[in-house]
Design an enzyme around this catalytic site. Structure first.
Site, PDB file in Angstrom:
ATOM      1  N   TRP A  21       0.835  -1.215   0.000  1.00 41.48           N
ATOM      2  CA  TRP A  21       0.000   0.000   0.000  1.00 41.48           C
ATOM      3  C   TRP A  21       0.856   1.245   0.000  1.00 41.48           C
ATOM      4  CZ3 TRP A  21      -4.220  -0.463  -2.251  1.00 41.48           C
ATOM      5  CH2 TRP A  21      -4.939  -1.647  -2.166  1.00 41.48           C
TER       6      TRP A  21
ATOM      7  N   LYS B  97     -13.104  -1.230   6.553  1.00 42.10           N
ATOM      8  CA  LYS B  97     -12.476  -2.207   7.454  1.00 42.10           C
ATOM      9  C   LYS B  97     -12.947  -1.969   8.884  1.00 42.10           C
ATOM     10  CE  LYS B  97      -8.837  -1.862   4.145  1.00 42.10           C
ATOM     11  NZ  LYS B  97      -8.977  -3.118   3.415  1.00 42.10           N
TER      12      LYS B  97
ATOM     13  N   ASP C 265      -1.711   6.792   6.059  1.00 42.08           N
ATOM     14  CA  ASP C 265      -2.789   5.939   5.575  1.00 42.08           C
ATOM     15  C   ASP C 265      -3.145   4.972   6.710  1.00 42.08           C
ATOM     16  OD1 ASP C 265      -4.435   4.066   4.417  1.00 42.08           O
ATOM     17  OD2 ASP C 265      -3.124   3.618   2.713  1.00 42.08           O
TER      18      ASP C 265
HETATM   19  N1  PMP Z   1      -4.484   1.508   1.887  1.00 39.80           N
HETATM   20  C1  PMP Z   1      -4.595   0.414   2.659  1.00 39.80           C
HETATM   21  C2  PMP Z   1      -3.706   0.277   3.858  1.00 39.80           C
HETATM   22  C3  PMP Z   1      -5.534  -0.563   2.328  1.00 39.80           C
HETATM   23  O1  PMP Z   1      -5.651  -1.666   3.084  1.00 39.80           O
HETATM   24  C4  PMP Z   1      -6.370  -0.391   1.196  1.00 39.80           C
HETATM   25  C5  PMP Z   1      -7.437  -1.372   0.820  1.00 39.80           C
HETATM   26  N2  PMP Z   1      -7.220  -2.672   1.101  1.00 39.80           N
HETATM   27  C6  PMP Z   1      -6.197   0.757   0.420  1.00 39.80           C
HETATM   28  C7  PMP Z   1      -5.252   1.699   0.804  1.00 39.80           C
HETATM   29  C8  PMP Z   1      -7.030   1.005  -0.797  1.00 39.80           C
HETATM   30  O2  PMP Z   1      -8.303   1.334  -0.418  1.00 39.80           O
HETATM   31  P1  PMP Z   1      -9.479   1.644  -1.440  1.00 39.80           P
HETATM   32  O3  PMP Z   1      -9.797   0.367  -2.126  1.00 39.80           O
HETATM   33  O4  PMP Z   1     -10.561   2.126  -0.518  1.00 39.80           O
HETATM   34  O5  PMP Z   1      -9.025   2.698  -2.369  1.00 39.80           O
END
Ligand code: PMP
Length: 361
Positions: free
Chosen positions: A103, A197, A173
């Site tokens: 991420w 989540k 994040d």
């Molecule tokens: N950052 C993290 C730490 C995540 O776990 C996720 C989704 N699993 C995201 C970003 C991306 O999120 P989204 O699909 O809501 O854009």
């Protein structure tokens, strides 16, 4: 009837049962209004009260200082990967990013479209099983901010500390660990999280931003990507995701009833510790993450014999333990233990793992 399963999905993920029951009871007629929340005007008195209560409860839970705005947005964390450089560069052309996994890398890839990024440190060489120590970070004095990911959802690497970087605004994040433990909001310039989540259903994204960082958006930024416009309109610049906002509000009330984030942290630590202990006590299961950086939220593990993986998943599902498959990038298994995963779910998983090992080990 809700099926009696324990859902270990990484997200969208399990929601508190009591919240779903309440949403069900209020589905057709919210508080005698004669309307479903889904049918309400976002600018009407009823929804405005739901929205304001949700924000007030989130502020209480996280003890958010008055000089921070709470924005209720759409577009997921992925939109934030672009909105952050567009809004927080503030006339600078460079930013610092820490790389602790998949991420972090996504944020870096997108951020590079707008700014010169300096990767201050990376744990790629250890296959993302650790967090590079702060003393090794190569900071750029010209950076507008530093971005990091407090919990890497895929490989289960989590910070239990906040980097101390003086005046450099910290951007984090927190998609997969927000609300799982108390954090000091005043240490951050901006905190963001997709809701799916630990907050509520997908479709809502929460941003908590220090006011003085707003108002210097990059030229050419679309209005929908400008934090200032949401800050000025109580997040009603356009139609917000009203039902997701309402459900998030119910989750915040549920968290307050559980005793707030201190109480959640104790439960979360206990749930994670017992699963890690079960993994570590056996040669049959394995988790590669440095014990100092192990996530309370997402616990990946592999089987000594990978040929048994599908069998593990099938037999687990038969006893109501579902969505345990690891991310496609890393394989193996992953148990996500968000706030709404009851401790009995973790106990049931551990009991199943012991049985499975006894049968196949
Ligand atoms: N950052 C993290 C730490 C995540 O776990 C996720 C989704 N699993 C995201 C970003 C991306 O999120 P989204 O699909 O809501 O854009």
């Amino acid at each position: 009837m809700k099926q009696p399963v324990f859902n270990f999905s990484p997200g969208p993920a399990v929601l508190p049962h009591a919240v779903l029951e309440q949403a069900k009871a209020e589905l057709l007629d919210w508080h005698g209004s004669g309307m479903s929340v889904m049918e309400m005007s976002h600018r009407g008195r009823e929804f405005m009260s739901i929205a304001a209560q949700a924000e007030a409860d989130l502020r209480t839970l996280m003890q958010i200082p008055q000089n921070y705005k709470v924005l209720f947005l759409q577009g997921g964390a992925h939109s934030q990967f672009a909105m952050i450089p567009m809004n927080l560069a503030r006339g600078k052309s460079q930013a610092d990013y820490l790389d602790t996994g998949d991420w972090s890398l996504k944020a870096i890839e997108e951020g590079r479209r707008y700014l010169d990024l300096n990767v201050v440190a990376s744990s790629a060489a250890s296959h993302y099983t650790t967090i590079p120590p702060l003393a090794t970070w190569q900071l750029n004095p010209a950076a507008a901010y530093l971005h990091y990911t407090s919990n890497e959802t895929i490989r289960g690497v989590e910070f239990d500390w906040i980097p101390e970087l003086g005046d450099l605004p910290l951007v984090v994040d927190m998609s997969s660990d927000i609300l799982s433990r108390p954090i000091e909001v005043s240490r951050f310039g901006l905190i963001y999280a997709g809701a799916q989540k630990n907050i509520g259903p997908a479709g809502l994204t929460i941003v908590i931003v220090r006011e003085d960082l707003l108002g210097q958006v990059m030229e050419g930024t679309p209005s929908m990507f400008n934090y200032q416009l949401y800050a000025e309109t109580e997040s009603m610049y356009n139609t917000p995701p009203t039902y997701a906002w309402y459900l998030a509000g119910l989750v915040f009330q549920w968290l307050l009833q559980q005793g707030g984030l201190e109480a959640m942290a104790q439960i979360n630590q206990r749930k994670a510790s017992k699963l890690y202990a079960a993994i570590d006590q056996s040669d049959f299961y394995h988790n590669p993450v440095d014990p100092d950086c192990r996530s309370w939220m997402n616990l990946p593990f592999t089987l000594a014999n990978p040929k048994l993986e599908q069998r593990f998943l099938d037999e687990a599902a038969q006893v109501g333990l579902v969505t345990l498959k690891g991310h496609r990038l890393v394989g193996g298994m992953r148990a996500s233990l968000y706030n709404a995963m009851p401790e009995e779910g973790v106990d049931a998983l551990i009991a199943f793992m012991r049985d499975f090992e006894a049968k196949h080990g």
